[in-house]
Design a protein around this motif. Structure first.
Motif, PDB file in Angstrom:
ATOM      1  N   ARG A   7      43.472  70.059  46.523  1.00 10.14           N
ATOM      2  CA  ARG A   7      42.595  70.915  45.714  1.00 10.14           C
ATOM      3  C   ARG A   7      42.100  72.122  46.496  1.00 10.14           C
ATOM      4  NH1 ARG A   7      39.382  68.009  41.156  1.00 10.14           N
ATOM      5  NH2 ARG A   7      40.866  66.397  40.583  1.00 10.14           N
ATOM      6  N   VAL A   8      41.761  71.913  47.754  1.00 17.37           N
ATOM      7  CA  VAL A   8      41.328  73.038  48.593  1.00 17.37           C
ATOM      8  C   VAL A   8      42.475  74.016  48.798  1.00 17.37           C
ATOM      9  CG1 VAL A   8      40.543  73.685  50.906  1.00 17.37           C
ATOM     10  CG2 VAL A   8      39.478  71.766  49.716  1.00 17.37           C
ATOM     11  N   SER A   9      43.664  73.504  48.993  1.00 17.16           N
ATOM     12  CA  SER A   9      44.842  74.358  49.143  1.00 17.16           C
ATOM     13  C   SER A   9      45.093  75.164  47.877  1.00 17.16           C
ATOM     14  CB  SER A   9      46.054  73.512  49.490  1.00 17.16           C
ATOM     15  OG  SER A   9      47.217  74.299  49.519  1.00 17.16           O
ATOM     16  N   LEU A  11      42.889  75.946  45.592  1.00 20.41           N
ATOM     17  CA  LEU A  11      41.787  76.891  45.451  1.00 20.41           C
ATOM     18  C   LEU A  11      41.988  78.115  46.335  1.00 20.41           C
ATOM     19  CD1 LEU A  11      38.983  77.443  44.212  1.00 20.41           C
ATOM     20  CD2 LEU A  11      38.023  76.278  46.192  1.00 20.41           C
ATOM     21  N   SER A  12      42.399  77.900  47.580  1.00 19.92           N
ATOM     22  CA  SER A  12      42.613  79.034  48.481  1.00 19.92           C
ATOM     23  C   SER A  12      43.796  79.884  48.030  1.00 19.92           C
ATOM     24  CB  SER A  12      42.795  78.560  49.917  1.00 19.92           C
ATOM     25  OG  SER A  12      43.937  77.756  50.026  1.00 19.92           O
ATOM     26  N   ASN A  13      44.850  79.249  47.524  1.00 16.91           N
ATOM     27  CA  ASN A  13      45.984  80.020  47.007  1.00 16.91           C
ATOM     28  C   ASN A  13      45.572  80.852  45.794  1.00 16.91           C
ATOM     29  OD1 ASN A  13      47.725  79.027  48.932  1.00 16.91           O
ATOM     30  ND2 ASN A  13      48.499  77.385  47.625  1.00 16.91           N
ATOM     31  N   ASN A  14      44.793  80.275  44.889  1.00 12.95           N
ATOM     32  CA  ASN A  14      44.320  81.012  43.722  1.00 12.95           C
ATOM     33  C   ASN A  14      43.402  82.160  44.123  1.00 12.95           C
ATOM     34  OD1 ASN A  14      45.739  79.385  41.997  1.00 12.95           O
ATOM     35  ND2 ASN A  14      43.997  78.096  41.480  1.00 12.95           N
ATOM     36  N   LEU A  15      42.596  81.945  45.144  1.00 13.15           N
ATOM     37  CA  LEU A  15      41.712  82.994  45.635  1.00 13.15           C
ATOM     38  C   LEU A  15      42.518  84.184  46.157  1.00 13.15           C
ATOM     39  CD1 LEU A  15      38.778  83.877  46.444  1.00 13.15           C
ATOM     40  CD2 LEU A  15      39.303  82.858  48.655  1.00 13.15           C
ATOM     41  N   ILE A  16      43.534  83.907  46.942  1.00 15.43           N
ATOM     42  CA  ILE A  16      44.362  84.974  47.509  1.00 15.43           C
ATOM     43  C   ILE A  16      45.100  85.731  46.420  1.00 15.43           C
ATOM     44  CG2 ILE A  16      46.363  85.434  48.974  1.00 15.43           C
ATOM     45  CD1 ILE A  16      45.362  83.074  50.726  1.00 15.43           C
ATOM     46  N   VAL A  17      45.710  85.002  45.488  1.00 16.16           N
ATOM     47  CA  VAL A  17      46.446  85.652  44.394  1.00 16.16           C
ATOM     48  C   VAL A  17      45.495  86.474  43.524  1.00 16.16           C
ATOM     49  CG1 VAL A  17      47.773  85.228  42.299  1.00 16.16           C
ATOM     50  CG2 VAL A  17      48.327  83.988  44.374  1.00 16.16           C
ATOM     51  N   GLY A  18      44.328  85.936  43.222  1.00 17.19           N
ATOM     52  CA  GLY A  18      43.351  86.667  42.418  1.00 17.19           C
ATOM     53  C   GLY A  18      42.865  87.920  43.104  1.00 17.19           C
ATOM     54  N   LEU A  19      42.612  87.831  44.408  1.00 14.70           N
ATOM     55  CA  LEU A  19      42.171  89.005  45.159  1.00 14.70           C
ATOM     56  C   LEU A  19      43.249  90.082  45.181  1.00 14.70           C
ATOM     57  CD1 LEU A  19      39.816  90.104  46.796  1.00 14.70           C
ATOM     58  CD2 LEU A  19      40.864  89.120  48.826  1.00 14.70           C
TER      59      LEU A  19
END
Length: 75
Positions: A7-9, A11-19
């Motif tokens: 889940r943390v992985s 979340l971090s992938n979604n954060l990077i793609v969203g940014l």
């Protein structure tokens, strides 16, 4: 556990793609440097909102500092 790491992985992938997506869209409408500052300000706004109810004075000071930094005003 493995579930938490997954889940943390995610979340971090979604954060990077969203940014990246926000940066691309803002770069279309704004100069790149301004788009970069605006895109970087989004996570900071979430971090400032988290302790809002407990630390009203600290929250105000952090928001004011971020606003002055992003607006380029020097007082």
């Amino acid at each position: 556990s493995k579930n938490v790491r997954n889940r943390v992985s995610m979340l971090s992938n979604n954060l990077i793609v969203g940014l990246i997506l926000v940066l691309v869209v803002l770069s279309i409408m704004l100069p790149f440097r301004i788009a970069l500052v605006a895109a970087a300000g989004i996570p900071f706004s979430f971090l400032v909102k988290i302790p809002h109810r407990r630390f009203d004075v600290m929250n105000f000071l952090i928001r004011k500092t971020i606003f002055l930094f992003c607006s380029g005003r020097r007082n």
